[in-house]
Design an enzyme around this catalytic site. Structure first.
Site, PDB file in Angstrom:
ATOM      1  N   ARG A   1      44.561  32.012  33.456  1.00  0.00           N
ATOM      2  CA  ARG A   1      43.688  33.185  33.773  1.00  0.00           C
ATOM      3  C   ARG A   1      43.350  34.130  32.694  1.00  0.00           C
ATOM      4  NH1 ARG A   1      43.750  36.007  38.192  1.00  0.00           N
ATOM      5  NH2 ARG A   1      45.287  35.559  39.771  1.00  0.00           N
TER       6      ARG A   1
ATOM      7  N   HIS B   1      36.465  49.354  47.333  1.00  0.00           N
ATOM      8  CA  HIS B   1      37.451  48.741  47.625  1.00  0.00           C
ATOM      9  C   HIS B   1      37.346  49.443  49.605  1.00  0.00           C
ATOM     10  CE1 HIS B   1      41.326  48.122  48.824  1.00  0.00           C
ATOM     11  NE2 HIS B   1      41.621  48.622  49.278  1.00  0.00           N
TER      12      HIS B   1
ATOM     13  N   LEU C   1      46.725  47.568  40.158  1.00  0.00           N
ATOM     14  CA  LEU C   1      44.843  47.292  41.333  1.00  0.00           C
ATOM     15  C   LEU C   1      45.395  48.112  42.148  1.00  0.00           C
ATOM     16  CD1 LEU C   1      44.109  44.504  42.383  1.00  0.00           C
ATOM     17  CD2 LEU C   1      45.706  44.315  44.567  1.00  0.00           C
ATOM     18  N   ASP C   2      43.707  48.840  42.445  1.00  0.00           N
ATOM     19  CA  ASP C   2      43.056  49.107  43.185  1.00  0.00           C
ATOM     20  C   ASP C   2      44.354  51.152  43.008  1.00  0.00           C
ATOM     21  OD1 ASP C   2      41.679  47.823  44.468  1.00  0.00           O
ATOM     22  OD2 ASP C   2      43.057  46.707  45.938  1.00  0.00           O
TER      23      ASP C   2
ATOM     24  N   GLN D   1      29.120  52.695  55.098  1.00  0.00           N
ATOM     25  CA  GLN D   1      28.948  54.038  54.328  1.00  0.00           C
ATOM     26  C   GLN D   1      29.605  53.297  52.024  1.00  0.00           C
ATOM     27  OE1 GLN D   1      28.684  57.045  55.938  1.00  0.00           O
ATOM     28  NE2 GLN D   1      28.461  55.867  56.714  1.00  0.00           N
TER      29      GLN D   1
HETATM   30  C1  GRF Z   1      33.109  44.830  50.186  1.00  0.00           C
HETATM   31  O1  GRF Z   1      33.651  46.033  51.688  1.00  0.00           O
HETATM   32  C2  GRF Z   1      33.902  46.020  49.479  1.00  0.00           C
HETATM   33  O2  GRF Z   1      34.485  46.940  49.821  1.00  0.00           O
HETATM   34  C3  GRF Z   1      34.864  44.487  48.735  1.00  0.00           C
HETATM   35  O3  GRF Z   1      34.326  43.553  49.140  1.00  0.00           O
HETATM   36  C4  GRF Z   1      33.811  43.394  50.296  1.00  0.00           C
HETATM   37  C5  GRF Z   1      32.513  43.175  49.432  1.00  0.00           C
HETATM   38  O4  GRF Z   1      31.405  43.005  50.285  1.00  0.00           O
HETATM   39  N1  GRF Z   1      35.770  44.661  48.242  1.00  0.00           N
HETATM   40  P1  GRF Z   1      29.821  42.793  49.877  1.00  0.00           P
HETATM   41  O5  GRF Z   1      29.533  40.797  49.156  1.00  0.00           O
HETATM   42  O6  GRF Z   1      29.205  43.868  48.889  1.00  0.00           O
HETATM   43  O7  GRF Z   1      28.911  42.336  51.233  1.00  0.00           O
END
Ligand code: GRF
Length: 216
Positions: A63, A107, A142-143, A171
């Site tokens: 990593r 997220h 994370l998150d 949204q």
């Molecule tokens: C989205 O749902 C985002 O929230 C998550 O991964 C997905 C990515 O979709 N982190 P995109 O590549 O932006 O269409």
């Protein structure tokens, strides 16, 4: 005010990236970077004349090597902000701290509920009536960084993972450009307690209640 320089990191479809590109923000998207050479969003960015680069994590033994190469690509553009948009690699504390307070993520859940993967399936399994999405600052854990903005959607009877995901995604495409705009306008302030305030923001709309109350 001068446009801010933005680098977007993606791993796949790139629809959030596209929403950001469409939003006419006070930002110049200097580059779109991906760890996945097959990411569909790369082609979308190229068609729009945006510089792209791939740093394939599979080409690195660890990593640290991957992140050093990624940071080198990021730093070429000297961005004021890095926007993760469906970027699926977990970033180590050392990468996150290098860009402290300058990385945003979108997220697909109402954090702190459902961090990690498969958020829509887990929301359905948990029986929540309200689900949604969150833009937050990225911190080493994370998150769980400071929350900037969230959008809620009602879970409907008979929802499938796909239907729910589509409504949440719509949204996401609204709140992510807005959060980046606030950042670029210098209106986001993170307090000592980790709570974010938005300078000059309007009052929130009425509560979302699902299912609706009888009187509504
Ligand atoms: C989205 O749902 C985002 O929230 C998550 O991964 C997905 C990515 O979709 N982190 P995109 O590549 O932006 O269409």
């Amino acid at each position: 005010m001068a446009d801010k320089t933005l680098v977007i990191l993606i791993s796949g479809r790139g629809s959030n990236m596209e929403a950001v590109l469409d939003a006419r923000l006070p930002a110049r998207v200097a580059a779109v970077l991906s760890n996945n050479p097959q990411a569909r969003g790369l082609e979308i960015a190229r068609v729009r004349g945006i510089a792209t680069a791939v740093v394939d994590h599979r080409a690195f033994a660890d990593r640290a090597g991957f992140e050093a190469a990624l940071a080198a690509q990021v730093d070429r553009h000297r961005p004021e902000l890095i926007a993760l948009a469906g970027f699926t690699r977990i970033l180590t504390p050392s990468f996150v701290e290098r860009y402290d307070g300058r990385i945003l993520n979108i997220h697909p859940s109402l954090l702190p509920a459902f961090p990690g993967l498969d958020t829509h399936r887990r929301a359905l399994e948990a029986g929540v009536r309200i689900h949604g999405c969150t833009v937050h600052f990225v911190t080493p854990a994370l998150d769980s960084g400071p929350i900037v903005v969230q959008a809620a959607v009602a879970v409907e009877a008979g929802d499938t993972e796909e239907r729910l995901a589509a409504r949440v995604l719509a949204q996401e495409h609204r709140i992510y450009p807005q959060a980046i705009r606030w950042y670029c306008e210098g209106r986001l302030h993170v307090g000592r307690d980790g709570s974010v305030t938005v300078g000059g923001a309007r009052a929130s709309p009425a509560a979302l209640i699902a299912p609706p109350l009888e009187a509504d």
